[in-house]
Design an enzyme around this catalytic site. Structure first.
Site, PDB file in Angstrom:
ATOM      1  N   TRP A  99       0.803  -1.229   0.000  1.00 56.85           N
ATOM      2  CA  TRP A  99       0.000   0.000   0.000  1.00 56.85           C
ATOM      3  C   TRP A  99       0.831   1.272   0.000  1.00 56.85           C
ATOM      4  CZ3 TRP A  99      -0.853   3.403   4.462  1.00 56.85           C
ATOM      5  CH2 TRP A  99       0.032   3.155   5.517  1.00 56.85           C
ATOM      6  N   ASP A 100       2.084   1.183   0.461  1.00 50.85           N
ATOM      7  CA  ASP A 100       2.858   2.418   0.591  1.00 50.85           C
ATOM      8  C   ASP A 100       3.206   3.006  -0.769  1.00 50.85           C
ATOM      9  OD1 ASP A 100       4.158  -0.156   1.249  1.00 50.85           O
ATOM     10  OD2 ASP A 100       6.001   0.924   0.847  1.00 50.85           O
ATOM     11  N   GLU A 133       0.541  -1.741  12.298  1.00 53.90           N
ATOM     12  CA  GLU A 133       0.655  -3.202  12.318  1.00 53.90           C
ATOM     13  C   GLU A 133       0.807  -3.784  13.722  1.00 53.90           C
ATOM     14  OE1 GLU A 133       3.671  -4.142   9.421  1.00 53.90           O
ATOM     15  OE2 GLU A 133       2.334  -3.637   7.765  1.00 53.90           O
ATOM     16  N   LYS A 168       3.009   0.737  16.000  1.00 52.14           N
ATOM     17  CA  LYS A 168       4.220   0.563  15.205  1.00 52.14           C
ATOM     18  C   LYS A 168       4.450   1.812  14.354  1.00 52.14           C
ATOM     19  CE  LYS A 168       6.263  -2.747  11.931  1.00 52.14           C
ATOM     20  NZ  LYS A 168       5.922  -3.766  10.913  1.00 52.14           N
ATOM     21  N   GLN A 169       3.356   2.370  13.867  1.00 47.71           N
ATOM     22  CA  GLN A 169       3.467   3.482  12.919  1.00 47.71           C
ATOM     23  C   GLN A 169       2.207   4.339  12.980  1.00 47.71           C
ATOM     24  OE1 GLN A 169       2.736  -0.217  10.711  1.00 47.71           O
ATOM     25  NE2 GLN A 169       3.278   1.134   9.020  1.00 47.71           N
TER      26      GLN A 169
END
Lengths: 537, 537
Positions: free
Chosen positions: B113-114, B240, B344-345
């Protein structure tokens, strides 16, 4: 061996065989055991072995038999069930009782939570030393369970979801490691065993430590949130079509029971508790966690959600699910099952069986009616639980149908896998459907009954062993008769009324009428086989 | 080749090599292509090839260069970043742009997806034909995505989480299949591309169908509940360290954007929409789902939970987590990570970057401050997002530190894995941290800027290509200057004020002061390297 026979002579050979196995003893020790057994058998002879076996079984049936008038098929099935539970339990000998007992290779011989929640309750009231042995096996793997808890950064003990030797053998954590309720299940059965036997030595040597280490687990697995509720997030309850949910009610109620029971047990045994490092502060923390336990409730629907938010999820599209798409897990991804309202097996309904005091009678009826149309019974660990609650809320015909499913699971090979071995838990469940369902047996605090028969069963009689006494209960459509077969007087309850049962004198009580709501429907095509229709066909 | 040289003579060899590859064309066709390339090169000569390449790059830098005064290290890093993004994008040629671009074997060449959320936004404004090609690749796998949706009993298209050829290649569904946001990410980038280029043919041929099929997915993945909210349960957002949650705000806002955008696009292209089977009822159902989309809010804390109930979970025990226990996923089970507040992000913070209109300025500041102490940045897909939001809420020093992390990820090998290839998304993020962070570029509706520099950067100038015009923006501590390098007048916004930029005349505006709250803290040991301290050391 050779023999020379003359015409007309007959040779009769009696061959005695002995079998020995051990995971710990040496080969010579095993050999000696087998030789000794053979010597004893030679002395006793075949007839002697036969009469020993008969005496053993007569003794068992004398305290455990269930009689059923009106349904010979279920009568046979429940005795078949009891025999297999006996066989699996009696020869457990401090080793785990596997999901298939000793009858087949299914589940690779592994043991799961259903030993404690389905099988041991039957053994506790019929062959308590076998229940104690199974719990001693749990005790024997306590160090591994403590090590597992440490791995997970928790205190106390985290027992394995599936195992033989004590290590976690499951490969899919959302449906195993996350199913922490197994720890409360063990604790529950320890308490149940203690209440039924009063075996104080067992509590001191085995039970207390199991209660303490499982209580420690809950204290660190859950936490007190900002508004002073004790939450247990991200765990999996009994229903395997849900996973990793917050505040699963079954888990939270069983953990609450675990924590309260640990508090009571350490107060009964302060010196043992002290040796386990339990201090006043820890006891207070358990009591506090139990008191603050979050039990979600859906105000809008007036029902208890299986887990927080469960009742807000989309309902499974049963109308578009074809009969050959069951069991669902073989046809749909877990992604889809987990996010919708569909139950593989009883979950909140099992909580209502085991922790009935947490619900009013009205809540039980509402909750039962809510979960029936969502429960597909793709697991054999469901029909007996649904039978018990159906009976409690007055759905006696439905309970009878579920009893039929639990009892005939293997004899009728309902799941087409009897070749892998019998479903020991479902067989045990047949007994439970009769005794806890139509007999209404509970013992939260004291022993109580609320018997009530469905049309078609004219008479139900069962025996249990409770605190060293054999008790016989006989139920007809109109009355229940309680009789102590031995031992000193015992306090019981009949439909809420206290009775002091005298030694050797039957007490009879009428059965109050019940007014149940409409029979709840199951998902399309998933209703149990109608028991009475089947019998007349 | 041999040559006989006399003493003092020199031989100069110019070797021209051509490389050709295709997953679809025949070997002879490839051979012809290579031979043709060599012939052209022989004609052009080395000098010719060199000047072609230089012209190509001069053209690129002419519309895409970023100039930075005051920090030569970041100046170099952002050009390194742009070069790699250009190289990965320009040679994508309707194949996926992998997570490592063309630089290494990391992630086995897979695309995620990034690409859409981090890389294509940069290409859209600097090399739009490469962004279009990458989206055409998505279009080329649409049939596979529709097949995948059918497998999951959904309508529309479900694009793969990780892939090369279009099939789902991930083995762990809670962090892949369940991460449905990838479909809204693709739709978002289609819309973004359309707004930046006005390429109507692309919308008709490619964009519309992508929007329609992803909208169809959301319509069936979510559902309207009993109290008329559109819920999307049991999915995984960008972070995640969480999975299978209800109503992840990033997912729901992006799905809402997807649905609204599909409605608008089918209204612009009614005949194409008709050919795709879209009727008035379906359009109404998309609008309805978008309007009723559930966006949870925590009234008690006054913040937006990442997903429903997220803010009720226990906060990760950062104090007991040692520095060498990062990244957490290598030291703690997902069971533990998923059930606690630890990121995580960026997740909700990314939602605030992409769907900023859904939040007030005050909410952004409060949410940003809430998630900073929970975000450990064990993913390289985080620092640039945190930089953008830090800049927006006035935390300019913190934004500068995050810019440093995004820009130097590979040059300083911050994650010790640059040998596997560069982090294309993080490199693209360095550009985004500067242009969307300190430049404040957004284009929800119209193109807007809210530039503001941190201490230490004296001047930032960048160029973008927007609707065929090159626009140059130059920012200092006190003012911003906007200049169209070509094309007709363009409406933009500067800190909320509308400006009609004339052709070929710069417009200068002062930068309003900002009043930010206290700098939020990160988890212990997880603060980004202080940019200014590093520069002075």
């Amino acid at each position: 061996m050779t023999a020379r026979l003359k015409p007309g002579e007959r040779l009769r050979i009696v061959k005695l065989m002995a079998y020995g196995w051990s995971s710990v003893r040496s080969r010579p020790a095993l050999h000696d055991q087998v030789v000794a057994a053979l010597s004893a058998a030679r002395l006793t002879s075949w007839e002697g072995l036969l009469s020993e076996q008969r005496a053993y079984l007569d003794d068992f049936w004398g305290r455990a038999d269930v009689e059923l008038e009106g349904d010979p098929e279920i009568q046979q099935a429940v005795r078949f069930a009891l025999f297999h539970v006996l066989q699996a339990g009696a020869r457990g000998e401090r080793r785990p009782i596997p999901a298939k007992g000793l009858t087949g290779p299914g589940y690779d011989g592994h043991t799961f939570w259903d030993t404690e929640i389905f099988v041991l309750p039957v053994l506790t009231l019929t062959l308590p030393e076998a229940a104690a042995d199974a719990l001693r096996w749990r005790y024997s793997i306590l160090e591994l369970a403590k090590e597992r808890a440490r791995q997970l950064r928790l205190r106390g003990a985290a027992f394995p979801w599936r195992t033989i030797h004590g290590e976690e053998c499951s490969g899919y954590w959302p449906a195993s490691t996350a199913a922490f309720h197994i720890n409360a299940d063990i604790a529950y059965t320890v308490v149940h065993y203690m209440q039924a036997t009063g075996n104080n030595a067992f509590e001191e040597e085995v039970g207390l430590e199991l209660l303490v280490e499982t209580a420690r687990l809950w204290r660190t697995l859950g936490y007190r949130d900002a508004v002073d509720r004790f939450r247990i997030d991200g765990v999996t309850g009994p229903d395997e079509y849900s996973a990793i949910a917050d505040n699963n009610v079954y888990t939270n109620l069983m953990a609450q029971h675990n924590l309260h029971s640990a508090v009571e047990a350490v107060q009964r045994h302060p010196s043992v508790a002290h040796a386990l490092g339990v201090d006043a502060e820890e006891i207070a923390s358990w009591r506090d966690a139990a008191d603050k336990m979050l039990i979600p409730y859906d105000e809008r629907l007036g029902v208890t959600p299986q887990a927080e938010s469960f009742t807000e999820h989309e309902v499974w599209d049963f109308a578009s699910t074809a009969p050959d798409q069951y069991p669902l897990l073989l046809h749909f991804p877990y992604f889809d099952l987990y996010r919708k309202q569909v139950l593989k097996q009883a979950d909140l309904v099992l909580a209502m069986q085991l922790c009935g005091d947490a619900f009013t009678a009205e809540q039980k009826a509402r909750n039962f009616a809510y979960y029936e149309p969502l429960t597909v019974r793709d697991s054999s660990l469901s029909a007996s639980t649904q039978a018990v609650l159906a009976a409690e809320v007055g759905q006696l015909d439905l309970a009878y149908d579920y009893l039929g499913e639990a009892a005939l699971m293997d004899l009728d090979d309902l799941e087409h896998n009897a070749r892998d071995g019998v479903h020991i838990a479902s067989l045990a469940g047949a007994w439970t459907a009769l005794v806890a369902g139509f007999g209404g047996l509970r013992y939260e605090g004291s022993l109580s009954f609320a018997p009530r028969l469905p049309d078609g069963i004219e008479r139900l009689a069962f025996r249990i062993l409770f605190r060293g006494r054999r008790l016989r209960v006989e139920v007809t459509a109109t009355e229940a008769m309680y009789r102590l077969l031995d031992g000193s007087p015992l306090k019981i309850r009949h439909h809420g009324d206290e009775i002091i049962l005298p030694a050797d004198e039957a007490v009879t009580r009428p059965i109050p009428p019940v007014k149940a709501g409409p029979r709840p429907a199951q998902p399309s095509g998933r209703a149990p086989i109608a028991r009475r229709a089947r019998r007349s066909s």
